[in-house]
Design a protein around this motif. Sequence first.
Motif, PDB file in Angstrom:
ATOM      1  N   GLU A 101      10.518   3.784  19.173  1.00 41.37           N
ATOM      2  CA  GLU A 101      11.606   4.747  19.368  1.00 41.37           C
ATOM      3  C   GLU A 101      11.735   5.125  20.841  1.00 41.37           C
ATOM      4  O   GLU A 101      12.845   5.364  21.324  1.00 41.37           O
ATOM      5  CB  GLU A 101      11.366   5.982  18.503  1.00 41.37           C
ATOM      6  N   GLY A 102      10.615   5.159  21.580  1.00 38.89           N
ATOM      7  CA  GLY A 102      10.672   5.412  23.012  1.00 38.89           C
ATOM      8  C   GLY A 102      11.401   4.313  23.753  1.00 38.89           C
ATOM      9  O   GLY A 102      12.063   4.561  24.762  1.00 38.89           O
ATOM     10  N   LEU A 103      11.301   3.092  23.244  1.00 38.62           N
ATOM     11  CA  LEU A 103      12.068   1.988  23.809  1.00 38.62           C
ATOM     12  C   LEU A 103      13.553   2.102  23.472  1.00 38.62           C
ATOM     13  O   LEU A 103      14.377   1.423  24.100  1.00 38.62           O
ATOM     14  CB  LEU A 103      11.535   0.648  23.291  1.00 38.62           C
ATOM     15  N   GLY A 104      13.862   2.950  22.474  1.00 38.36           N
ATOM     16  CA  GLY A 104      15.259   3.178  22.128  1.00 38.36           C
ATOM     17  C   GLY A 104      15.670   2.659  20.771  1.00 38.36           C
ATOM     18  O   GLY A 104      16.838   2.771  20.389  1.00 38.36           O
ATOM     19  N   PHE A 105      14.730   2.105  20.002  1.00 34.27           N
ATOM     20  CA  PHE A 105      15.075   1.540  18.697  1.00 34.27           C
ATOM     21  C   PHE A 105      15.209   2.642  17.655  1.00 34.27           C
ATOM     22  O   PHE A 105      14.463   3.622  17.656  1.00 34.27           O
ATOM     23  CB  PHE A 105      14.026   0.521  18.248  1.00 34.27           C
ATOM     24  N   ASN A 106      16.155   2.471  16.744  1.00 27.68           N
ATOM     25  CA  ASN A 106      16.376   3.391  15.633  1.00 27.68           C
ATOM     26  C   ASN A 106      15.717   2.791  14.396  1.00 27.68           C
ATOM     27  O   ASN A 106      16.250   1.861  13.779  1.00 27.68           O
ATOM     28  CB  ASN A 106      17.874   3.593  15.405  1.00 27.68           C
ATOM     29  N   LEU A 107      14.557   3.323  14.030  1.00 26.79           N
ATOM     30  CA  LEU A 107      13.793   2.756  12.915  1.00 26.79           C
ATOM     31  C   LEU A 107      14.404   3.106  11.565  1.00 26.79           C
ATOM     32  O   LEU A 107      14.033   2.510  10.553  1.00 26.79           O
ATOM     33  CB  LEU A 107      12.343   3.225  12.979  1.00 26.79           C
ATOM     34  N   THR A 108      15.321   4.048  11.537  1.00 24.58           N
ATOM     35  CA  THR A 108      16.045   4.331  10.296  1.00 24.58           C
ATOM     36  C   THR A 108      17.038   3.223  10.003  1.00 24.58           C
ATOM     37  O   THR A 108      17.232   2.823   8.849  1.00 24.58           O
ATOM     38  CB  THR A 108      16.786   5.677  10.401  1.00 24.58           C
ATOM     39  N   GLU A 109      17.645   2.689  11.055  1.00 24.16           N
ATOM     40  CA  GLU A 109      18.627   1.619  10.881  1.00 24.16           C
ATOM     41  C   GLU A 109      17.970   0.247  10.815  1.00 24.16           C
ATOM     42  O   GLU A 109      18.431  -0.631  10.086  1.00 24.16           O
ATOM     43  CB  GLU A 109      19.629   1.640  12.042  1.00 24.16           C
ATOM     44  N   THR A 110      16.896   0.061  11.577  1.00 26.81           N
ATOM     45  CA  THR A 110      16.259  -1.254  11.655  1.00 26.81           C
ATOM     46  C   THR A 110      14.761  -1.111  11.446  1.00 26.81           C
ATOM     47  O   THR A 110      14.085  -0.448  12.241  1.00 26.81           O
ATOM     48  CB  THR A 110      16.518  -1.911  13.020  1.00 26.81           C
ATOM     49  N   PRO A 111      14.200  -1.687  10.392  1.00 30.04           N
ATOM     50  CA  PRO A 111      12.752  -1.591  10.143  1.00 30.04           C
ATOM     51  C   PRO A 111      11.939  -2.229  11.269  1.00 30.04           C
ATOM     52  O   PRO A 111      12.417  -3.134  11.963  1.00 30.04           O
ATOM     53  CB  PRO A 111      12.568  -2.363   8.823  1.00 30.04           C
ATOM     54  N   GLU A 112      10.711  -1.757  11.421  1.00 32.04           N
ATOM     55  CA  GLU A 112       9.837  -2.290  12.462  1.00 32.04           C
ATOM     56  C   GLU A 112       9.670  -3.802  12.347  1.00 32.04           C
ATOM     57  O   GLU A 112       9.662  -4.505  13.354  1.00 32.04           O
ATOM     58  CB  GLU A 112       8.460  -1.615  12.397  1.00 32.04           C
ATOM     59  N   ALA A 113       9.533  -4.287  11.135  1.00 29.71           N
ATOM     60  CA  ALA A 113       9.320  -5.718  10.947  1.00 29.71           C
ATOM     61  C   ALA A 113      10.491  -6.523  11.512  1.00 29.71           C
ATOM     62  O   ALA A 113      10.298  -7.595  12.118  1.00 29.71           O
ATOM     63  CB  ALA A 113       9.136  -6.032   9.465  1.00 29.71           C
ATOM     64  N   ASP A 114      11.713  -6.017  11.344  1.00 32.39           N
ATOM     65  CA  ASP A 114      12.880  -6.721  11.866  1.00 32.39           C
ATOM     66  C   ASP A 114      12.900  -6.700  13.393  1.00 32.39           C
ATOM     67  O   ASP A 114      13.340  -7.664  14.031  1.00 32.39           O
ATOM     68  CB  ASP A 114      14.162  -6.090  11.325  1.00 32.39           C
ATOM     69  N   LEU A 115      12.430  -5.606  13.981  1.00 32.35           N
ATOM     70  CA  LEU A 115      12.381  -5.536  15.436  1.00 32.35           C
ATOM     71  C   LEU A 115      11.397  -6.553  16.002  1.00 32.35           C
ATOM     72  O   LEU A 115      11.695  -7.247  16.981  1.00 32.35           O
ATOM     73  CB  LEU A 115      11.996  -4.127  15.881  1.00 32.35           C
ATOM     74  N   HIS A 116      10.225  -6.659  15.389  1.00 30.53           N
ATOM     75  CA  HIS A 116       9.247  -7.637  15.861  1.00 30.53           C
ATOM     76  C   HIS A 116       9.769  -9.059  15.683  1.00 30.53           C
ATOM     77  O   HIS A 116       9.535  -9.923  16.533  1.00 30.53           O
ATOM     78  CB  HIS A 116       7.919  -7.452  15.130  1.00 30.53           C
ATOM     79  N   ARG A 117      10.495  -9.297  14.580  1.00 28.47           N
ATOM     80  CA  ARG A 117      11.104 -10.626  14.413  1.00 28.47           C
ATOM     81  C   ARG A 117      12.182 -10.864  15.468  1.00 28.47           C
ATOM     82  O   ARG A 117      12.421 -12.012  15.874  1.00 28.47           O
ATOM     83  CB  ARG A 117      11.674 -10.767  13.005  1.00 28.47           C
ATOM     84  N   GLY A 118      12.841  -9.786  15.913  1.00 28.11           N
ATOM     85  CA  GLY A 118      13.805  -9.925  16.992  1.00 28.11           C
ATOM     86  C   GLY A 118      13.150 -10.379  18.281  1.00 28.11           C
ATOM     87  O   GLY A 118      13.669 -11.252  18.986  1.00 28.11           O
ATOM     88  N   PHE A 119      11.987  -9.788  18.616  1.00 30.30           N
ATOM     89  CA  PHE A 119      11.256 -10.227  19.806  1.00 30.30           C
ATOM     90  C   PHE A 119      10.758 -11.662  19.634  1.00 30.30           C
ATOM     91  O   PHE A 119      10.769 -12.449  20.594  1.00 30.30           O
ATOM     92  CB  PHE A 119      10.082  -9.282  20.076  1.00 30.30           C
ATOM     93  N   GLN A 120      10.333 -12.007  18.435  1.00 23.06           N
ATOM     94  CA  GLN A 120       9.910 -13.381  18.165  1.00 23.06           C
ATOM     95  C   GLN A 120      11.062 -14.350  18.448  1.00 23.06           C
ATOM     96  O   GLN A 120      10.875 -15.390  19.103  1.00 23.06           O
ATOM     97  CB  GLN A 120       9.468 -13.499  16.701  1.00 23.06           C
ATOM     98  N   SER A 121      12.248 -14.020  17.976  1.00 21.82           N
ATOM     99  CA  SER A 121      13.429 -14.859  18.187  1.00 21.82           C
ATOM    100  C   SER A 121      13.788 -14.934  19.668  1.00 21.82           C
ATOM    101  O   SER A 121      14.135 -16.009  20.187  1.00 21.82           O
ATOM    102  CB  SER A 121      14.602 -14.295  17.381  1.00 21.82           C
ATOM    103  N   LEU A 122      13.709 -13.801  20.377  1.00 23.58           N
ATOM    104  CA  LEU A 122      14.051 -13.783  21.795  1.00 23.58           C
ATOM    105  C   LEU A 122      13.098 -14.665  22.599  1.00 23.58           C
ATOM    106  O   LEU A 122      13.540 -15.485  23.427  1.00 23.58           O
ATOM    107  CB  LEU A 122      13.996 -12.344  22.319  1.00 23.58           C
ATOM    108  N   LEU A 123      11.796 -14.513  22.374  1.00 27.54           N
ATOM    109  CA  LEU A 123      10.821 -15.304  23.125  1.00 27.54           C
ATOM    110  C   LEU A 123      10.973 -16.786  22.835  1.00 27.54           C
ATOM    111  O   LEU A 123      10.835 -17.631  23.727  1.00 27.54           O
ATOM    112  CB  LEU A 123       9.406 -14.831  22.795  1.00 27.54           C
TER     113      LEU A 123
END
Length: 427
Positions: A101-123
């Motif tokens: 959340e400090g990075l700016g992510f809204n965990l209500t809209e996007t689960p943590e697991a989806d965010l980590h998969r987003g970084f996986q996709s980006l890398l």
Amino acid sequence: MGPAWLWLLGTGALASVHCQHFSEHGDKRLGVPPGPSGQLSEPVPAYHTIIPTITKFGLRLYKQLAADSSGNILFSPVSISTTLALLSLGTHANTSAQVLEGLGFNLTETPEADLHRGFQSLLHSLGLPSPKLELKVGTSLFLDKQLKPQQRFLDSAQELYSAYAFLANFSDSAVMWKQLNEYIGKQTYGLVSNGLQAFPQDTLTALLNFIFFKAKWKHPFHRYQTQKQERFFADARTTLRVPMMHQKEMHRFLYDQDLACTVLQIEYSGNAWVLLILPDPGKMGQVEAALGPETLRKWDQLLLPSLLDLHLPKFSVSGTHALEEILSRMGLTNIFSLEEDFSAVTGQPNNTASRVFHKAVVDMSEKGTQAGAASSLLSQPQAPAASGTPAGAGPSAHFNRPFLLLLRHVTTESLLFLGKVVNPAAG
């Protein structure tokens, strides 16, 4: 076991490394096998979930740095956000949420697991080979041989962030510091040197994220047109003599009358471009205050191809920033709390984060650009809390005063580097 320090280093070069034993004598596998590198199958890549937030985080961090500094500013939003997101895997649930959340992510809209998969996709996407662009992406975790980190953390770090673990000997901190700096230098082809500050004797862990970028201009400058000594007005009282490149080429360009600044997009021959923003004299603060996603979108819509008479300094600048206080102001306080520990990373309790360090370098010349960066976060044992162009001028841009730069990867739309050049001769 005694207390442990944790370093996290994010660098200007993202490159894949393997889980091995790290020493000056050789390497051995630690036992975290590399996972399959299959193609992502989503119609819309998962990194689209995180890119807007990384950009917003980078712009917020820039404003914090600009408020504290009158000199050159340079950092990698991708590197720092990737390092902190990976760190969240090794923290308690409430701290993990606060980091994201400090990075700016809204965990209500996007689960943590989806965010980590987003970084996986980006890398994954940043690491794809390109014939005209060199972009290395990588993350490495160095652990003292006495530690026993949780296998679940190692597996998640490897699967989601391609982060491989190395066994290391931290008993001699000076030697280890030298080896890690040599490792960073090697991954960034020497562009980032001394990316790590010297660390205390009880350091047992270092998490390194590195990113290296190199590309040639789509329209290179000709060296014979570079003036060796032209004036650059660093501020009202300081005039420098710097090499000034010159060309007349087609570039996307505009003059923003509302913000009183020149905006120029220069393309690389590879999958990237750099946005250079030149405020009118005395207007830097006004432009910095307006720097946000909406302004970037407006500029992107208004930029039009123009035959531009361009004068641009040839420079090599770096930015070195201690970020722990700034990150606390931005909401990432729990990682510096006495109640937090990183036992999933170190295998030991009672470790708190105390320092975050980042270093970035950009080298811009007639041929193109090289860029690299490095960031670090320490954890420490628990201790008692301490009480260009004015309106009406023709299609020309003379970058002879401080300007901003944003270096972006085209396919992922990720902000690789962000900064301000106040002194082109600092490097």
